[in-house]
Design a protein around this motif. Structure first.
Motif, PDB file in Angstrom:
ATOM      1  N   ASN A 185      -3.142 -21.751  -8.761  1.00 10.18           N
ATOM      2  CA  ASN A 185      -2.827 -23.437  -8.562  1.00 10.18           C
ATOM      3  C   ASN A 185      -2.256 -24.080  -9.812  1.00 10.18           C
ATOM      4  O   ASN A 185      -1.455 -25.002  -9.420  1.00 10.18           O
ATOM      5  CB  ASN A 185      -4.173 -23.964  -7.860  1.00 10.18           C
ATOM      6  N   LYS A 189       1.417 -25.927 -10.154  1.00 10.50           N
ATOM      7  CA  LYS A 189       1.886 -27.398 -10.473  1.00 10.50           C
ATOM      8  C   LYS A 189       2.731 -27.135 -11.686  1.00 10.50           C
ATOM      9  O   LYS A 189       3.588 -28.072 -11.868  1.00 10.50           O
ATOM     10  CB  LYS A 189       0.746 -28.054 -10.938  1.00 10.50           C
ATOM     11  N   THR A 233       1.952 -20.022  -1.880  1.00  9.94           N
ATOM     12  CA  THR A 233       0.662 -20.266  -1.152  1.00  9.94           C
ATOM     13  C   THR A 233       0.186 -18.906  -0.724  1.00  9.94           C
ATOM     14  O   THR A 233       0.858 -17.895  -0.501  1.00  9.94           O
ATOM     15  CB  THR A 233       0.900 -21.041   0.122  1.00  9.94           C
ATOM     16  N   THR A 243      -3.374 -23.200  -1.200  1.00 10.49           N
ATOM     17  CA  THR A 243      -2.262 -23.810  -0.493  1.00 10.49           C
ATOM     18  C   THR A 243      -1.397 -24.542  -1.323  1.00 10.49           C
ATOM     19  O   THR A 243      -1.514 -24.581  -2.754  1.00 10.49           O
ATOM     20  CB  THR A 243      -2.987 -24.999   0.476  1.00 10.49           C
ATOM     21  N   GLU A 244      -0.551 -25.650  -1.039  1.00 12.55           N
ATOM     22  CA  GLU A 244       0.470 -26.152  -1.820  1.00 12.55           C
ATOM     23  C   GLU A 244      -0.431 -27.454  -2.642  1.00 12.55           C
ATOM     24  O   GLU A 244       0.046 -27.768  -3.732  1.00 12.55           O
ATOM     25  CB  GLU A 244       1.506 -27.160  -0.926  1.00 12.55           C
ATOM     26  N   THR A 245      -1.529 -27.804  -2.118  1.00 10.73           N
ATOM     27  CA  THR A 245      -2.341 -29.022  -2.943  1.00 10.73           C
ATOM     28  C   THR A 245      -3.594 -28.404  -3.530  1.00 10.73           C
ATOM     29  O   THR A 245      -3.988 -29.257  -4.302  1.00 10.73           O
ATOM     30  CB  THR A 245      -2.348 -29.958  -1.997  1.00 10.73           C
ATOM     31  N   GLU A 246      -4.249 -27.318  -2.923  1.00 10.83           N
ATOM     32  CA  GLU A 246      -5.725 -27.145  -3.346  1.00 10.83           C
ATOM     33  C   GLU A 246      -5.865 -25.718  -3.317  1.00 10.83           C
ATOM     34  O   GLU A 246      -5.243 -24.868  -2.669  1.00 10.83           O
ATOM     35  CB  GLU A 246      -6.581 -27.990  -2.442  1.00 10.83           C
TER      36      GLU A 246
END
Length: 582
Positions: A185, A189, A233, A243-246
């Motif tokens: 993750n 970013k 992902t 996932t894309e965010t968490e």
């Protein structure tokens, strides 16, 4: 084209050649770096200047060269294959390591073999049959029985401890999965930010992420995809992990409220990570990941002889309908055994070994303290067979009904309950046998709940081998029955086997089956390791750095740089010539 524009063409050649040289040098510097992916400079035309049109085509002049991208040379197909097969290799390797650990507990290859304790007990029974009245022979039997039981209990405890200790390995792997998910993750970013201008490629960060995916693929079954922003992902066991965010973390929970064993769960979704009821097969990809390999080899509970299905025997009083119902229930039990016990290395060993100990203990007890069935008040009871039970040599009681092995918490017999109408009809002095109840572990003759009869241990003369009280002779019939125990068929090693063995052959088959299982798992693991290496070799043939190839590229780009430099020098001379002639 003007001379100043020509200078720009030369400069573009210098900058692109310099970038290509830097990339080549970076490749050469990482020849031995594990997980490094070869980088390649892709060049393209910078732009064109239109200066006319003829009847065939547009007339234009090129304005130089540009770097389109610096790409990684990888094969997505080999990456996916590598991670899947590495996970499958971890699944079988973990189980093989469990077999090795379990084999060492029995000491058959090195150390003190359990086979010796079994043979010593058999030898003592042979000597007892020769001289039943000899106190020293009885003492020897007690000592060998104690040694046999202590050794069996020790193995059983080691199996249980090892089963519980696997919790730590499971917890470590769950923590590793969570740690890898967090790292992926964070890399997502960084890569997305680095590549946000649409020109730069964070190739070294991508290498780091690919190495994490390789490691993750060995632990759990994963699938993944990358979006246009460079974010990957990840799905683990068909559930979102990154996932894309968490990220969604794994946790551990008890298999059930009364168990010490742990299982991995999805904390966010409140569900188990694995469906252990699904059959293990390569076709369904249910044999992937070292984490699942640990769970399968450990099992979900401690097993004992009650987990071994026993095929019903039709008696004279049993109707065809009842017998068929019993057979159907047996078939269901076999399916349950194969889906829960037989797939687990530890549970299979626990159940089969406990069956052997239970068989030996109860068979010896039934010689010293035989039972029979009686009916009273419409009920059937199992009671001490006083007509055939041998007596002890202890004077003046000449005790009858003492067994060699007892349950720690439940006595062998109880007195009739006078408040029960049926039991009140039994003759005075009747000893009712306390049946084994699968739902009450304390009532079972199972490892951990068996002990040597303290009455006999404290007074060898209470070992019942006399045919009667007082001056009666030795009960040779009972002594012969003890010898016959080792020669008569006992049980099959599993419900999937038709061969019924004696005690000695059962143990031989038991250790042989464990060794065969280990051999099969090792062969599968080695085959998988070979496949993983072959796939990785093919992957490295594409993604790996070849020093010879890179040195060739180095020379090529050096010549290109020199050519661009020479081109600029010529243009410079031309401009100098024009200026000085003005």
């Amino acid at each position: 084209m003007s001379l100043s524009s020509s200078l720009q063409v030369g400069v573009s050649g210098l900058t692109t050649s310099q970038s290509a040289l830097n990339t080549t040098a970076h490749n050469l510097a990482n020849v031995g770096t594990k997980g490094y992916t070869r980088q390649q400079v892709v060049m393209s035309d910078f732009a064109y200047q239109k200066w006319g049109v003829n009847h065939i085509s547009t007339l234009q002049t090129g304005l130089g060269v540009d770097i389109e991208t610096v790409r990684q040379v990888r094969s997505m197909f080999y990456d996916k294959s590598y991670r899947t097969e590495a996970g499958r290799q971890g699944f079988y390797q973990t189980q093989y390591e469990t077999v090795q650990e379990v084999e060492s507990m029995f000491g058959e290859t090195e150390g003190v073999a359990f086979q010796d304790s079994l043979n010593d007990l058999w030898t003592s029974l042979q000597e007892l049959a020769k001289e039943p009245a000899a106190i020293e022979v009885r003492a020897s039997l007690l000592e060998d029985a104690k040694s046999f039981l202590e050794r069996a209990d020790n193995i059983s405890k080691q199996l249980s401890d090892y089963q519980v200790n696997l919790n730590q390995q499971i917890l470590d792997k769950v923590n590793t999965v969570n740690d890898i998910a967090n790292q992926i993750n964070n890399l997502n970013k960084k890569i997305s930010l680095y590549e946000s201008n649409g020109k730069e490629h964070a190739n070294d960060l991508r290498d780091e992420r690919n190495n994490l995916l390789d490691e993750l693929g060995g632990i759990v079954n994963i699938s993944y995809k990358e979006n246009s922003d460079g974010v990957v992902t990840v799905m683990a066991e068909d559930m979102p992990l990154v996932t894309e965010t968490e990220t969604y973390k794994m946790g551990v929970a008890k298999v059930n409220e009364s168990s010490d064993l742990l299982k991995p769960v999805w904390t966010a979704f409140n569900r188990d990570v694995y469906r252990m009821d699904l059959p293990i097969s390569t076709e369904n990809n249910t044999d992937i990941g070292s984490l699942k390999g640990l769970l399968v080899s450990r099992g979900a509970a401690k097993a004992n002889y009650t987990d071994m299905p026993v095929k019903p025997v039709k008696t004279a009083s049993m109707s065809d309908t009842d017998y068929q119902a019993a057979l159907n229930a047996y078939d269901d039990d076999v399916k349950e055994y194969n889906s829960t016990v037989n797939v687990s290395v530890i549970m299979t060993v626990q159940a089969q070994f406990d069956q052997l100990i239970h068989g030996i203990v109860t068979s010896i007890n039934d010689v010293f303290s035989p039972n029979k069935e009686v009916t009273a008040g419409g009920k059937t009871f199992k009671v001490l067979d006083t007509d055939n039970a041998p007596y002890g040599m202890d004077k003046p009681n000449y005790t009858q009904g003492e067994a060699l092995f007892n349950r720690k918490s439940v006595p062998r017999y109880r007195d009739p309950d006078m408040s029960d109408p049926a039991e009140s009809l039994l003759p005075a002095g009747t000893k009712i046998y306390v049946e084994e109840d699968p739902d009450n572990i304390y009532s079972l003759f199972t490892l951990g709940e068996i002990e040597i009869n303290s009455e006999i241990s404290n007074n060898y003369s209470k070992l019942p081998l006399n045919s009667g009280k007082g001056t009666a002779g030795v009960d040779q019939k009972s002594a012969d029955k003890l010898l016959a125990l080792w020669k008569q068929p006992f049980a099959a090693i599993s419900p999937n086997s038709l061969a019924v063995s004696t005690f000695k052959d059962y143990y031989t088959n038991f250790t042989g089956e464990l060794a065969n299982r280990g051999n099969e798992l090792n062969n599968t693991s080695q085959n998988q390791a070979t496949m993983v290496k072959n796939i990785d070799d093919q992957r490295q043939a594409i993604a790996g750095v070849s020093s010879d190839e890179e040195l060739t590229n180095l020379i090529k780009y050096q010549h290109a740089y020199n050519a661009s430099s020479r081109f600029i020098t010529v243009i410079d001379q031309m401009m100098e010539h024009i200026v000085t002639r003005l």
